[in-house]
Design a protein around this motif. Structure first.
Motif, short mmCIF file in Angstrom:
data_model
loop_
_atom_site.label_atom_id
_atom_site.label_comp_id
_atom_site.label_asym_id
_atom_site.label_seq_id
_atom_site.Cartn_x
_atom_site.Cartn_y
_atom_site.Cartn_z
N PRO A 57 0.95 -1.20 0.14
CA PRO A 57 0.12 -0.32 -0.18
C PRO A 57 0.70 1.21 -0.09
CG PRO A 57 0.07 -1.00 1.99
CD PRO A 57 0.76 -1.96 1.24
N ARG A 58 0.30 2.35 -0.97
CA ARG A 58 1.29 3.51 -0.75
C ARG A 58 0.26 4.79 -0.38
NH1 ARG A 58 2.99 0.20 -4.86
NH2 ARG A 58 1.25 0.68 -6.42
N GLU A 59 1.00 5.78 0.04
CA GLU A 59 0.14 7.08 0.23
C GLU A 59 -0.42 7.46 -1.07
OE1 GLU A 59 1.04 11.29 2.24
OE2 GLU A 59 2.70 9.64 1.90
N GLY A 60 -1.49 7.73 -0.91
CA GLY A 60 -2.59 8.54 -1.66
C GLY A 60 -3.39 7.32 -2.59
N GLU A 61 -3.06 6.13 -2.14
CA GLU A 61 -4.10 5.20 -2.94
C GLU A 61 -5.47 5.01 -2.22
OE1 GLU A 61 -1.30 1.91 -5.20
OE2 GLU A 61 -1.48 1.48 -2.94
N TYR A 62 -6.30 4.33 -2.91
CA TYR A 62 -7.46 4.11 -2.30
C TYR A 62 -7.77 2.51 -2.36
CZ TYR A 62 -9.05 8.91 -2.53
OH TYR A 62 -8.95 10.14 -2.30
N GLY A 81 -0.24 5.32 4.68
CA GLY A 81 -0.79 6.54 4.34
C GLY A 81 -1.88 6.63 3.50
N ALA A 82 -2.17 5.15 3.09
CA ALA A 82 -3.24 4.97 2.09
C ALA A 82 -4.55 5.31 2.49
CB ALA A 82 -3.23 3.62 1.42
N ALA A 83 -5.58 5.57 1.79
CA ALA A 83 -7.02 5.95 2.35
C ALA A 83 -7.93 4.41 2.11
CB ALA A 83 -7.61 6.86 1.29
N ILE A 84 -8.11 3.90 3.26
CA ILE A 84 -8.68 2.76 3.42
C ILE A 84 -10.00 2.56 3.80
CG2 ILE A 84 -8.20 0.18 4.44
CD1 ILE A 84 -5.21 1.23 4.96
N THR A 85 -10.77 1.82 3.01
CA THR A 85 -12.41 1.56 3.54
C THR A 85 -12.04 0.23 3.96
OG1 THR A 85 -13.32 3.22 1.84
CG2 THR A 85 -14.52 1.27 2.56
N VAL A 86 -12.70 -0.04 5.07
CA VAL A 86 -12.75 -1.41 5.70
C VAL A 86 -14.23 -1.68 5.40
CG1 VAL A 86 -12.68 -3.06 7.65
CG2 VAL A 86 -10.88 -0.91 7.36
N ALA A 128 -6.57 -0.82 -4.97
CA ALA A 128 -6.17 -2.17 -4.61
C ALA A 128 -7.57 -2.65 -3.64
CB ALA A 128 -5.02 -2.24 -3.47
N TYR A 129 -7.59 -3.89 -3.97
CA TYR A 129 -8.77 -4.68 -3.21
C TYR A 129 -8.10 -5.86 -2.38
CZ TYR A 129 -13.10 -7.60 -2.63
OH TYR A 129 -14.07 -8.47 -2.16
N THR A 130 -8.59 -5.93 -1.02
CA THR A 130 -7.75 -7.07 -0.18
C THR A 130 -9.04 -7.61 0.44
OG1 THR A 130 -7.40 -5.63 1.51
CG2 THR A 130 -5.68 -5.59 0.23
N ILE A 131 -8.74 -9.10 0.63
CA ILE A 131 -9.64 -9.61 1.39
C ILE A 131 -8.76 -10.93 1.87
CG2 ILE A 131 -10.36 -11.06 -0.75
CD1 ILE A 131 -13.23 -11.36 0.73
N ALA A 132 -8.86 -11.08 3.60
CA ALA A 132 -8.00 -12.03 4.08
C ALA A 132 -8.89 -12.96 4.93
CB ALA A 132 -6.99 -11.11 5.09
N PHE A 133 -9.02 -14.22 4.62
CA PHE A 133 -9.84 -15.12 5.34
C PHE A 133 -11.27 -14.86 5.36
CE2 PHE A 133 -5.56 -15.34 7.79
CZ PHE A 133 -5.07 -16.38 7.18
N GLY A 134 -11.72 -14.08 3.98
CA GLY A 134 -13.37 -14.03 4.26
C GLY A 134 -13.94 -14.61 2.80
N ILE A 135 -13.21 -14.80 1.85
CA ILE A 135 -13.77 -15.18 0.78
C ILE A 135 -14.40 -16.59 0.63
CG2 ILE A 135 -11.63 -16.32 -0.36
CD1 ILE A 135 -13.94 -13.97 -2.51
N ARG A 136 -13.81 -17.44 1.46
CA ARG A 136 -14.52 -18.77 1.46
C ARG A 136 -15.96 -18.84 2.42
NH1 ARG A 136 -11.20 -18.96 6.09
NH2 ARG A 136 -12.33 -20.05 7.77
N ASN A 137 -16.27 -17.63 3.07
CA ASN A 137 -17.37 -17.59 3.57
C ASN A 137 -18.58 -16.82 2.76
OD1 ASN A 137 -16.66 -18.70 6.23
ND2 ASN A 137 -15.39 -16.83 6.29
N VAL A 138 -18.12 -16.36 1.63
CA VAL A 138 -19.08 -15.59 0.70
C VAL A 138 -20.05 -16.78 0.12
CG1 VAL A 138 -19.38 -14.32 -1.50
CG2 VAL A 138 -17.59 -13.72 0.20
N THR A 139 -21.24 -16.23 -0.08
CA THR A 139 -22.13 -17.44 -0.73
C THR A 139 -21.90 -17.52 -2.33
OG1 THR A 139 -23.99 -16.89 0.71
CG2 THR A 139 -24.62 -17.95 -1.35
#
Length: 243
Positions: A57-62, A81-86, A128-139
Motif C-alpha cells: 500500500p502507498r500514500e495516496g492510494e484508495y 498513508g493510503a485511504a482505506i475503506t474497511v 487495490a482490493y484486499t480480502i483476508a480469510f473472508g472469501i470462503r464464507n461468501v455465498t
C-alpha cells in the motif's frame, strides 16, 4: 451460482448461507482474535504481515479491505498513508474493529457494512482490493470476484489471503486431525462456542484448491494471476491485476 452451496460439510439452499454465516460471525466476533492466536499459534500475524508486504500500500492510494471487520489488515496498511475503506457484511465484526481502532488511536479509516457480492461503490473506485480469510464464507464467490474486478481502477490489484490445501506430504493429514479434533474444543473453551469453529474448519476443507481458485480469479477478468503458497499451501496469497 447453483441452488445449493456448502456450509461446512452441509449442502444448503444458497438463499440460507448468508444468514447462517452471519450468525457464525456474530457469535465469534468478540473472541475472533483470541481464537486466531489459539488456532494458529500466533502464526496468523506473520501471514498477515507477509500479505500486506505483497500488497505494498502507498500514500495516496484508495484501498478496499473487504471482510476486514476486526481491522487486522487495515491497521497494517494504514501506516502507509493510503485511504482505506474497511467493509464487512457483519455489523458485530465492524464494531470490534471500530473499538480496536479507537483503542489504538488509529484514525481516518472508513467503516462500511457491505456485501462482497453486491458492492455499493462505483466502478473503478479503488487502486487495490484486499480480502483476508473472508472469501470462503461468501455465498457466491464468482460474483464477489467480479465485484472486486468492477470496483478496481485499470491497473488496480487484487490480493486474497485464504486457507487452502497443503501439498506437503503428510502435513495435510496432521493438520486435518488437529483442526477437526482440537479447534472445536478450543472454541468451546475460549469462546463457549464449538459449533461456529467447527463450521470455520469445515469451510476450509470445502474451499477450492489453489489452481482451481486461481482459475476463478482469472474467470472474473483478472490477468497476471499468481499464487504464493505458505506452509505448502495450507495458506495462500492469491493475486491478480485489472488491465
Amino acid at each position: 451460482m447453483t441452488d445449493t452451496v456448502s456450509f461446512g460439510y452441509e449442502d444448503i439452499p444458497a438463499t440460507e448461507k448468508t444468514a447462517r454465516v452471519g450468525h457464525v460471525f456474530s457469535n465469534v466476533a468478540r473472541n475472533y482474535d483470541r481464537m486466531n492466536d489459539a488456532m494458529s499459534g500466533g502464526m496468523h500475524r506473520l501471514w498477515k504481515d507477509q500479505f500486506v508486504a505483497r500488497v505494498k500500500p502507498r500514500e495516496g492510494e484508495y484501498i478496499l479491505d473487504m471482510a476486514g471487520g476486526t481491522g487486522d489488515i487495515a491497521f497494517r496498511m494504514a501506516k502507509s498513508g493510503a485511504a482505506i475503506t474497511v467493509a464487512d457484511i457483519n455489523a458485530e465484526m465492524l464494531a470490534v474493529g471500530i473499538d480496536r481502532a479507537a483503542t489504538r488511536g488509529i484514525d481516518g479509516l472508513v467503516w462500511t457494512e457491505a456485501n462482497a457480492e453486491k458492492l455499493v461503490f462505483p466502478d473503478r473506485s479503488f487502486d487495490a482490493y484486499t480480502i483476508a480469510f473472508g472469501i470462503r464464507n461468501v455465498t457466491d464467490i464468482p460474483a464477489a470476484l467480479r465485484e472486486a474486478h468492477r470496483v478496481l481502477k485499470f491497473g488496480g490489484r487484487f490480493f486474497c489471503l485464504e486457507f487452502s490445501t497443503t501439498v506437503w506430504p503428510g502435513f495435510g493429514d496432521v493438520y486435518d486431525a488437529y483442526s477437526h479434533r482440537l479447534v472445536p474444543k478450543l472454541g468451546q473453551m475460549i469462546a463457549g462456542d464449538a459449533d461456529s469453529y467447527r463450521y470455520l474448519i469445515e469451510s476450509i476443507r470445502r474451499f477450492p484448491d489453489m489452481p482451481k481458485f486461481e482459475g476463478m480469479i482469472r474467470d472474473a477478468g483478472f490477468a497476471r494471476t499468481k499464487v504464493e503458497p505458505i506452509l505448502g499451501g495450507l495458506v495462500a496469497i492469491h493475486s491478480g491485476w485489472k488491465i
